[in-house]
Design a protein around this motif. Structure first.
Motif, PDB file in Angstrom:
ATOM      1  N   SER A  42       0.693  -0.467  -3.860  1.00 38.32           N
ATOM      2  CA  SER A  42       1.457  -1.571  -3.470  1.00 38.32           C
ATOM      3  C   SER A  42       2.906  -1.287  -2.656  1.00 38.32           C
ATOM      4  CB  SER A  42       1.825  -2.302  -4.837  1.00 38.32           C
ATOM      5  OG  SER A  42       2.637  -1.431  -5.323  1.00 38.32           O
ATOM      6  N   VAL A  43       3.359  -0.146  -2.916  1.00 35.37           N
ATOM      7  CA  VAL A  43       4.305   0.360  -2.317  1.00 35.37           C
ATOM      8  C   VAL A  43       4.170   0.456  -0.769  1.00 35.37           C
ATOM      9  CG1 VAL A  43       6.185   2.486  -2.152  1.00 35.37           C
ATOM     10  CG2 VAL A  43       5.609   1.658  -4.237  1.00 35.37           C
ATOM     11  N   ALA A  44       3.033   1.031  -0.494  1.00 34.23           N
ATOM     12  CA  ALA A  44       2.481   0.826   1.117  1.00 34.23           C
ATOM     13  C   ALA A  44       2.648  -0.410   1.601  1.00 34.23           C
ATOM     14  CB  ALA A  44       1.151   1.681   1.082  1.00 34.23           C
ATOM     15  N   CYS A  45       2.541  -1.377   0.845  1.00 33.61           N
ATOM     16  CA  CYS A  45       2.410  -2.999   1.554  1.00 33.61           C
ATOM     17  C   CYS A  45       3.838  -3.304   2.082  1.00 33.61           C
ATOM     18  CB  CYS A  45       1.813  -3.751   0.547  1.00 33.61           C
ATOM     19  SG  CYS A  45       0.076  -3.634   0.120  1.00 33.61           S
ATOM     20  N   ASP A  46       3.551  -4.315   2.765  1.00 34.79           N
ATOM     21  CA  ASP A  46       5.183  -4.778   3.297  1.00 34.79           C
ATOM     22  C   ASP A  46       5.617  -5.658   2.036  1.00 34.79           C
ATOM     23  OD1 ASP A  46       4.636  -3.949   5.737  1.00 34.79           O
ATOM     24  OD2 ASP A  46       3.449  -5.549   6.371  1.00 34.79           O
ATOM     25  N   PHE A  47       4.874  -6.502   1.422  1.00 36.18           N
ATOM     26  CA  PHE A  47       5.683  -7.165   0.318  1.00 36.18           C
ATOM     27  C   PHE A  47       4.862  -7.191  -1.059  1.00 36.18           C
ATOM     28  CE2 PHE A  47       5.908  -9.557   4.461  1.00 36.18           C
ATOM     29  CZ  PHE A  47       7.155  -9.809   4.395  1.00 36.18           C
ATOM     30  N   ARG A  48       5.570  -7.322  -2.141  1.00 37.73           N
ATOM     31  CA  ARG A  48       4.907  -7.012  -3.508  1.00 37.73           C
ATOM     32  C   ARG A  48       5.268  -8.317  -4.085  1.00 37.73           C
ATOM     33  NH1 ARG A  48       5.616  -3.097  -0.879  1.00 37.73           N
ATOM     34  NH2 ARG A  48       7.960  -3.680  -0.921  1.00 37.73           N
ATOM     35  N   PHE A  49       4.491  -8.960  -4.801  1.00 41.10           N
ATOM     36  CA  PHE A  49       4.642 -10.300  -5.645  1.00 41.10           C
ATOM     37  C   PHE A  49       3.944 -10.094  -6.866  1.00 41.10           C
ATOM     38  CE2 PHE A  49       5.307 -12.168  -1.371  1.00 41.10           C
ATOM     39  CZ  PHE A  49       6.659 -12.314  -1.423  1.00 41.10           C
ATOM     40  N   ALA A  50       4.715 -10.231  -8.043  1.00 40.39           N
ATOM     41  CA  ALA A  50       4.034  -9.904  -9.330  1.00 40.39           C
ATOM     42  C   ALA A  50       4.168 -11.061 -10.491  1.00 40.39           C
ATOM     43  CB  ALA A  50       4.608  -8.778  -9.960  1.00 40.39           C
ATOM     44  N   GLU A  51       3.148 -11.123 -11.382  1.00 43.04           N
ATOM     45  CA  GLU A  51       3.037 -12.018 -12.661  1.00 43.04           C
ATOM     46  C   GLU A  51       4.015 -11.513 -13.370  1.00 43.04           C
ATOM     47  OE1 GLU A  51      -0.674 -14.589 -13.472  1.00 43.04           O
ATOM     48  OE2 GLU A  51      -0.564 -12.805 -14.488  1.00 43.04           O
ATOM     49  N   ARG A  52       4.619 -12.222 -14.298  1.00 41.70           N
ATOM     50  CA  ARG A  52       5.415 -12.040 -15.193  1.00 41.70           C
ATOM     51  C   ARG A  52       4.871 -10.778 -16.126  1.00 41.70           C
ATOM     52  NH1 ARG A  52       7.704 -17.725 -16.594  1.00 41.70           N
ATOM     53  NH2 ARG A  52       9.106 -18.146 -14.951  1.00 41.70           N
ATOM     54  N   GLY A  53       3.831 -10.842 -16.406  1.00 38.48           N
ATOM     55  CA  GLY A  53       3.336  -9.702 -17.557  1.00 38.48           C
ATOM     56  C   GLY A  53       3.022  -8.313 -16.707  1.00 38.48           C
ATOM     57  N   ALA A  54       3.232  -8.190 -15.398  1.00 34.72           N
ATOM     58  CA  ALA A  54       2.716  -7.002 -14.753  1.00 34.72           C
ATOM     59  C   ALA A  54       3.712  -5.665 -15.372  1.00 34.72           C
ATOM     60  CB  ALA A  54       2.959  -7.068 -13.359  1.00 34.72           C
ATOM     61  N   ARG A  55       2.779  -4.591 -15.280  1.00 42.41           N
ATOM     62  CA  ARG A  55       3.774  -3.376 -15.651  1.00 42.41           C
ATOM     63  C   ARG A  55       3.429  -2.217 -14.504  1.00 42.41           C
ATOM     64  NH1 ARG A  55       1.740  -0.521 -20.704  1.00 42.41           N
ATOM     65  NH2 ARG A  55      -0.213  -0.581 -19.704  1.00 42.41           N
ATOM     66  N   PHE A  56       4.481  -1.469 -14.270  1.00 45.03           N
ATOM     67  CA  PHE A  56       4.691  -0.536 -12.958  1.00 45.03           C
ATOM     68  C   PHE A  56       4.870   0.866 -13.633  1.00 45.03           C
ATOM     69  CE2 PHE A  56       5.360  -4.920 -11.652  1.00 45.03           C
ATOM     70  CZ  PHE A  56       4.947  -5.099 -10.497  1.00 45.03           C
ATOM     71  N   GLY A  57       4.240   1.616 -12.831  1.00 45.55           N
ATOM     72  CA  GLY A  57       4.487   3.140 -13.145  1.00 45.55           C
ATOM     73  C   GLY A  57       4.017   4.068 -12.042  1.00 45.55           C
ATOM     74  N   ILE A  58       4.406   5.265 -11.921  1.00 50.05           N
ATOM     75  CA  ILE A  58       3.760   6.311 -10.962  1.00 50.05           C
ATOM     76  C   ILE A  58       3.899   7.641 -11.845  1.00 50.05           C
ATOM     77  CG2 ILE A  58       3.785   7.712  -8.785  1.00 50.05           C
ATOM     78  CD1 ILE A  58       5.292   4.959  -7.615  1.00 50.05           C
ATOM     79  N   THR A  59       2.769   8.083 -11.950  1.00 48.22           N
ATOM     80  CA  THR A  59       2.527   9.161 -13.282  1.00 48.22           C
ATOM     81  C   THR A  59       2.061  10.345 -12.978  1.00 48.22           C
ATOM     82  OG1 THR A  59       0.429   8.022 -13.658  1.00 48.22           O
ATOM     83  CG2 THR A  59       2.290   7.362 -14.872  1.00 48.22           C
ATOM     84  N   PRO A  60       2.518  11.036 -11.775  1.00 48.78           N
ATOM     85  CA  PRO A  60       2.046  12.461 -11.448  1.00 48.78           C
ATOM     86  C   PRO A  60       2.517  13.480 -12.463  1.00 48.78           C
ATOM     87  CG  PRO A  60       3.823  11.612  -9.901  1.00 48.78           C
ATOM     88  CD  PRO A  60       3.373  10.573 -10.656  1.00 48.78           C
ATOM     89  N   ALA A  61       3.643  13.239 -13.004  1.00 46.77           N
ATOM     90  CA  ALA A  61       4.012  14.201 -13.855  1.00 46.77           C
ATOM     91  C   ALA A  61       3.434  14.121 -15.034  1.00 46.77           C
ATOM     92  CB  ALA A  61       5.781  13.850 -14.293  1.00 46.77           C
ATOM     93  N   LYS A  62       2.553  13.135 -15.427  1.00 46.30           N
ATOM     94  CA  LYS A  62       1.769  13.446 -16.574  1.00 46.30           C
ATOM     95  C   LYS A  62       0.419  14.079 -16.290  1.00 46.30           C
ATOM     96  CE  LYS A  62       3.128   8.969 -18.933  1.00 46.30           C
ATOM     97  NZ  LYS A  62       2.538   7.811 -19.542  1.00 46.30           N
ATOM     98  N   LEU A  63       0.203  14.696 -14.864  1.00 45.20           N
ATOM     99  CA  LEU A  63      -1.123  15.153 -14.659  1.00 45.20           C
ATOM    100  C   LEU A  63      -0.952  16.477 -13.963  1.00 45.20           C
ATOM    101  CD1 LEU A  63      -2.799  12.170 -12.889  1.00 45.20           C
ATOM    102  CD2 LEU A  63      -3.350  13.219 -15.280  1.00 45.20           C
ATOM    103  N   GLY A  64       0.447  17.155 -13.822  1.00 38.99           N
ATOM    104  CA  GLY A  64       0.792  18.310 -13.047  1.00 38.99           C
ATOM    105  C   GLY A  64       0.411  18.112 -11.678  1.00 38.99           C
ATOM    106  N   ILE A  65       0.684  16.959 -11.365  1.00 42.92           N
ATOM    107  CA  ILE A  65       0.555  16.560  -9.633  1.00 42.92           C
ATOM    108  C   ILE A  65       1.962  16.401  -9.068  1.00 42.92           C
ATOM    109  CG2 ILE A  65      -0.404  14.972  -8.045  1.00 42.92           C
ATOM    110  CD1 ILE A  65      -2.599  14.491  -9.801  1.00 42.92           C
ATOM    111  N   VAL A  66       2.069  16.924  -7.914  1.00 43.07           N
ATOM    112  CA  VAL A  66       3.343  16.675  -6.977  1.00 43.07           C
ATOM    113  C   VAL A  66       2.842  15.536  -6.148  1.00 43.07           C
ATOM    114  CG1 VAL A  66       5.102  17.541  -5.472  1.00 43.07           C
ATOM    115  CG2 VAL A  66       4.380  18.894  -7.508  1.00 43.07           C
TER     116      VAL A  66
END
Length: 257
Positions: A116-140
């Motif tokens: 989604s971040v690579a897209c030009d626009f992001r529109f969401a429904e009210r119940g949407a949830r967002f996160g980026i989780t490499p720190a939970k997997l030991g990934i950089v």
């Protein structure tokens, strides 16, 4: 088309759907690998003006398919090869000069949020949830996606996302600039916005999108490509039509593809 992806056309608008609702639209390696070909097809087709990305069912995407990691990322070499495929998808999306619109419901996490971040626009429904989780997997997180995230929401919010791996709701996502807007009637509002994009000068849209991409890639001043884009626009049929329509107080009828 890779299993788990659906590509459809509706007039001037193409839609790429992550279609694994039983797995919250987790993105397999083959799905990542197929995205550059989809982008190339959209870029090359003069009949298409916008690419929408969405998920089937309740979610946009909960991220990369972790169940594949045991076989595809079990070694450092395998992880590096997998990451190149992901980076190829992100690079292709970011480089598309036609507008990309992420239509987000439910979970938009990890690789889903990366898309989604690579897209030009992001529109969401009210119940949407967002996160980026490499720190939970030991990934950089990779450089390009990190730069896109920092450019979009700033270093403080990017650090919160990447270092904590915590999730935020759609209201907070709008507050920090991660999404353009949040709607109750997501499809109706996005359809109206996409129709607006299709009505505008495509020469202007693609030229400006290319320049924005160059700025995000580090360009600090104009160059020959940018001046060529701007010169072509001034001498193009859309410019003549736009001025004539303005002076005549009528809607323009742009024809450049």
């Amino acid at each position: 088309m890779a299993p788990g992806l659906e590509f459809t056309r509706d007039g001037e608008v193409a839609t790429l759907t992550f279609a694994r609702p039983e797995k919250k639209n987790a993105i397999s390696r083959d799905m990542w690998a197929a995205i550059p070909d989809v982008v190339a097809e959209v870029e090359a087709d003069p009949a298409l003006k916008v690419l929408r990305l969405t998920g089937a069912g309740a979610d946009f995407s909960a991220g990369a398919d972790i169940s594949e990691f045991g076989s595809l990322r079990s070694t450092a070499e395998g992880a590096a090869a997998y990451d190149k495929v992901v980076e190829g998808a992100v690079t292709a999306l970011a480089g598309l000069t036609k507008p990309t619109v992420a239509v987000i419901r439910g979970n938009c996490i990890g690789g889903g949020c990366q898309i989604s971040v690579a897209c030009d626009f992001r529109f969401a429904e009210r119940g949407a949830r967002f996160g980026i989780t490499p720190a939970k997997l030991g990934i950089v997180y990779d450089f390009r996606s990190t730069r896109q995230l920092v450019s979009l929401i700033g270093p403080a919010h990017a650090r919160f996302f990447l270092l904590s791996g915590r999730l935020i709701d759609a209201t907070r996502a709008r507050e920090i600039g991660l999404v353009n807007d949040v709607f109750a009637d997501l499809e109706g509002e996005v359809s109206a916005f996409v129709a607006t994009l299709c009505e505008r000068s495509q020469a202007s849209i693609r030229g400006m999108n290319r320049i924005i991409g160059k700025i995000l890639d580090g360009a600090a001043e104009t160059d020959e490509e940018i001046e060529t884009i701007r010169s072509a626009a001034i001498h193009g049929e859309d410019y003549a039509e736009g001025v004539a329509a303005f002076l005549s107080r009528r809607p323009p009828e742009f024809t450049a593809s």
